[in-house]
Design a protein around this motif. Structure first.
Motif, short mmCIF file in Angstrom:
data_model
loop_
_atom_site.label_atom_id
_atom_site.label_comp_id
_atom_site.label_asym_id
_atom_site.label_seq_id
_atom_site.Cartn_x
_atom_site.Cartn_y
_atom_site.Cartn_z
N GLU A 126 -7.83 -32.75 11.97
CA GLU A 126 -8.98 -33.48 12.47
C GLU A 126 -9.51 -32.78 13.70
N GLU A 130 -14.08 -34.92 12.73
CA GLU A 130 -14.19 -34.59 11.32
C GLU A 130 -12.80 -34.28 10.75
N ARG A 131 -12.66 -34.50 9.44
CA ARG A 131 -11.38 -34.31 8.75
C ARG A 131 -11.50 -33.07 7.85
#
Length: 727
Positions: A126, A130-131
């Motif tokens: 992460e 965002e992943r």
């Protein structure tokens, strides 16, 4: 410094991006843009290794590519599932740290798994809310102990990156054989040099550059210069570069690896922490360099190297002992039918029996030593008499050059030595020190008189009449002061075997001269081969197959000194012939059923039965074939392609090797590839998958799959009841 992108480089980048979705999408649809972003955080993709019935080791390298150098630790999650879609997780572990101190690489041991089960895994990073997910890897656990199931795996070795492509790995991926459970990599996973012209290409599309070149060892080969890795940064650069290759990534994403090192993970033809680039000109022992090489290996290879085990979770690379406390020999059980015994040939072994700086004229076995050694041989009286008679020849006469009668002779020898040594690059002080060591004591007249003649002092020639007979380095093929010929390669077999037996029986240090595995590992090995598993497959990084050039009857070779039997490679088990026969004898005498050696290193395909024990040798994935390398060496020695010697040892290499080793069933010295081996309760079936050596410099990843398939061939062999037959 950035370089303009070559068209092929752009295409390769596209292939690399495509590799991120090798096993399908995650639970959310992944766009090309998202895949590119994820690739930035996982530039070397993922890998798995050490498959056991209840555990496996998973690997990745995670960082923000914009801050590759000096970036901080990265916090990751790991997800493991039996489903490619990750609909149900069997493990989700958060808070894992890819440490900057480990070059952002991380290994995680996952336990409590089901036996003989396929698992999928991915790492999650992460960043700024965002992943990002790594490419999806697939791995497989071993069958449970006692399960009577067949086991299929691949073994391979020697994947030089410089100027060469991994087309052999591409061929494995083309086969799409889901029954293959793991890959045994036998050594030379990397090559420590950046472009040695002796065996590496100058193809700039497949090169390695060090981020800290000043920390590398500058090497010279004629007019060429190149570098060899020395610092931790140097070795890390090689692994990072190799693992950027999209084909290499796909193979690691698809199969778990069991890896043993050989020499190039540290230094060519090494023993312990000693390198051999200088062929005896300098002392090349370097413990710190060895530790650097091992640290990078442990960081980038999914191996559990701590003999005490790491439990579960992230493996502490700092706890994995490095030289001289290294311990990576280990074994694996795959159900009832397979015990895989992974041995370490490089870490504990002694020096080569003939030192690279040995003085050709130096006598190593006096008249008395020779007689005693021959008497102890396990031969008939008639055979011993025949051997003794051969040493009556004037070629074996010697004198003590320190005798006052030979003062002038010694002065000429010493002057010649100093001249040759300084021309070889030694300083006057270094040359003098070596002359003091070597130009003394018993000297072979065959060499002494040759040096006298070359110096214009033939009048000083010493008659061999009435002199004692013994053996010198010269008689084993050692002709120059600093050379691999007559030391690590191309040694005279019969005299070498006798010298090896003499050294092995030394009462001051019995067996130390060939103690290749070390006492502790050899004891462990002997215990493991006694297991009840149907097959005891012994992983040896170097070949157990005897490679002998028998030129004794080749009267068309003008030079009579070449009409002998030669070991081609004394860096492999042929270099320790007494220990080799002792280990093979142990397997026979203790009735170890279905013992089988698998090995690599020599860049060729061989299958032989050595003193009753089968041995299979894998070809190189990409490194120059042994036929190619032998051809270069013979040409460099001044023998033309049309010469009889070139014909026997290069053009007809396989025929010559088969004639020199009656146990050699299959020989292909000029192809690349890998071996697929399937074992069950009654037999082992080996399939050599091969591609011609001419194709290794071509990038088949940019061609239609049918082109590589058309170039490929295979050969099946059956191993059963101690015999190997073509299948």
């Amino acid at each position: 410094m950035s370089n303009k992108l070559h068209r092929r480089t752009i295409l390769q980048s596209i292939v690399a991006v495509a590799a991120t979705t090798a096993f399908g999408c995650s639970d959310e649809e992944t766009t090309v843009t998202q895949a590119e972003a994820s690739r930035r955080f996982f530039p070397q993709s993922v890998a798995s290794g050490e498959p056991r019935a209840e555990s496996v080791v998973l690997w990745t390298r995670a960082l923000d590519s914009e801050h590759d150098h000096g970036a901080g630790d990265s916090t990751l999650s790991l997800e493991v599932s039996t489903s490619e879609s990750f609909g149900t997780l069997v493990l989700k572990q958060d808070g894992l740290k890819a440490l900057a101190d480990n070059d952002h690489a991380i290994k995680v041991k996952v336990t409590n798994l089901q036996a003989r089960t396929t698992y999928y895994y991915r790492f999650v990073f992460e960043h700024d809310g965002e992943r990002f997910t790594s490419p999806v890897g697939r791995t497989r656990t071993a069958p449970a102990a006692g399960d009577d199931v067949p086991v299929k795996f691949v073994f391979a070795s020697c994947q030089d990156y410089v100027g060469r492509y991994y087309n052999a790995w591409s061929r494995l991926l083309q086969l799409e054989d889901d029954d293959v459970e793991f890959i045994v990599f036998l050594g030379d996973y990397i090559y420590e040099t950046t472009g040695d012209p002796a065996f590496q290409s100058t193809n700039t599309l497949r090169g390695v550059s060090f981020s800290k070149p000043d920390e590398a060892i500058l090497q010279k080969n004629g007019i060429f210069t190149y570098r060899a890795a020395s610092s931790l940064s140097n070795y890390r650069d090689i692994y990072k570069n190799l693992r950027m290759d999209p084909v290499m990534q796909k193979v690691h994403e698809r199969y778990p690896f069991i890896v043993m090192w050989d020499d190039h993970e540290y230094s060519d033809d090494c023993w312990g922490s000693v390198a051999t680039y200088q062929d005896g000109r300098k002392d090349e022992k370097n413990d710190e360099r060895r530790k650097n090489a091992e640290r990078a290996f442990f960081e980038y290879v999914p191996i559990e190297a701590n003999p005490n085990g790491a439990g579960e979770g992230a493996i502490d690379v700092n706890a994995e002992p490095t030289y001289p406390n290294t311990h990576i020999y280990r074994d694996f059980e795959f159900g009832k039918n397979l015990r895989l015994i992974v041995t370490d040939y490089r870490t504990y072994r002694p020096d080569h029996l003939i030192a690279e700086d040995a003085y050709p004229g130096g006598v190593v076995m006096t008249k008395e030593a020779l007689a005693g050694t021959i008497a102890a041989l396990p031969f008939s009286p008639e055979q011993k008499a025949q051997i003794s008679a051969q040493f009556a020849n004037d070629l074996f006469a010697y004198v003590n050059i320190d005798d006052s009668a030979y003062a002038n002779h010694k002065a000429v020898l010493r002057a010649a030595y100093l001249d040759q040594a300084t021309k070889a690059g030694l300083t006057p002080e270094e040359a003098t020190a070596k002359a003091n060591t070597w130009v003394q004591g018993n000297m072979a007249l065959a060499y002494v008189n040759q040096v006298l003649a070359a110096a214009g002092q033939s009048a000083l020639n010493i008659s061999p009449g009435g002199k004692d007979r013994g053996m010198a380095y010269l008689h084993m093929g050692k002709l120059g002061l600093f050379d691999i010929r007559g030391t690590r390669y191309i040694v005279v077999k019969d005299t070498y075997d006798l010298y090896a037996a003499y050294r092995y029986a030394n009462p001051a240090a019995p067996k130390a001269s060939e103690n290749a595995l070390g006492d502790a590992q050899e004891a462990w090995f002997k215990g493991k081969v006694a297991s009840a598993n149907t097959w005891k497959i012994i992983v040896s990084s170097v070949s157990m197959t005897a490679l002998v050039w028998d030129l004794r009857g080749k009267t068309d070779i003008p030079d009579a000194t070449l009409r002998q039997r030669f070991y081609f490679n004394a860096d492999q088990w042929d270099g320790f012939p007494t220990k080799k026969q002792e280990l093979l004898g142990f397997l026979r005498q203790t009735n170890v059923s279905n013992a089988l050696f698998i090995s690599g290193d020599i860049h060729a395909s061989y299958a032989s039965v050595e003193s009753g024990i089968p041995a299979l040798t894998a070809p190189a994935i990409s490194s120059g074939s042994v036929k190619e390398l032998a051809g270069n060496a013979v040409l460099a020695a001044g023998y033309a392609q049309g010469s009889p010697l070139f014909g026997y040892v290069v053009a007809q290499m396989d025929e010559t090797l088969k004639a020199g080793n009656p146990g050699l069933v299959y020989s292909n010295s000029d192809a690349h590839g890998f071996v697929m081996l399937e074992v069950n309760g009654t037999e082992a079936l080996a399939t050599y998958h091969l591609i011609p050596s001419t194709e290794v410099s071509k990038d088949y990843s940019l061609r239609a799959a049918s082109e590589l398939e058309a170039k490929s061939s295979s050969q099946k062999l059956r191993v059963q009841n101690g015999a190997i037959t073509l299948a």
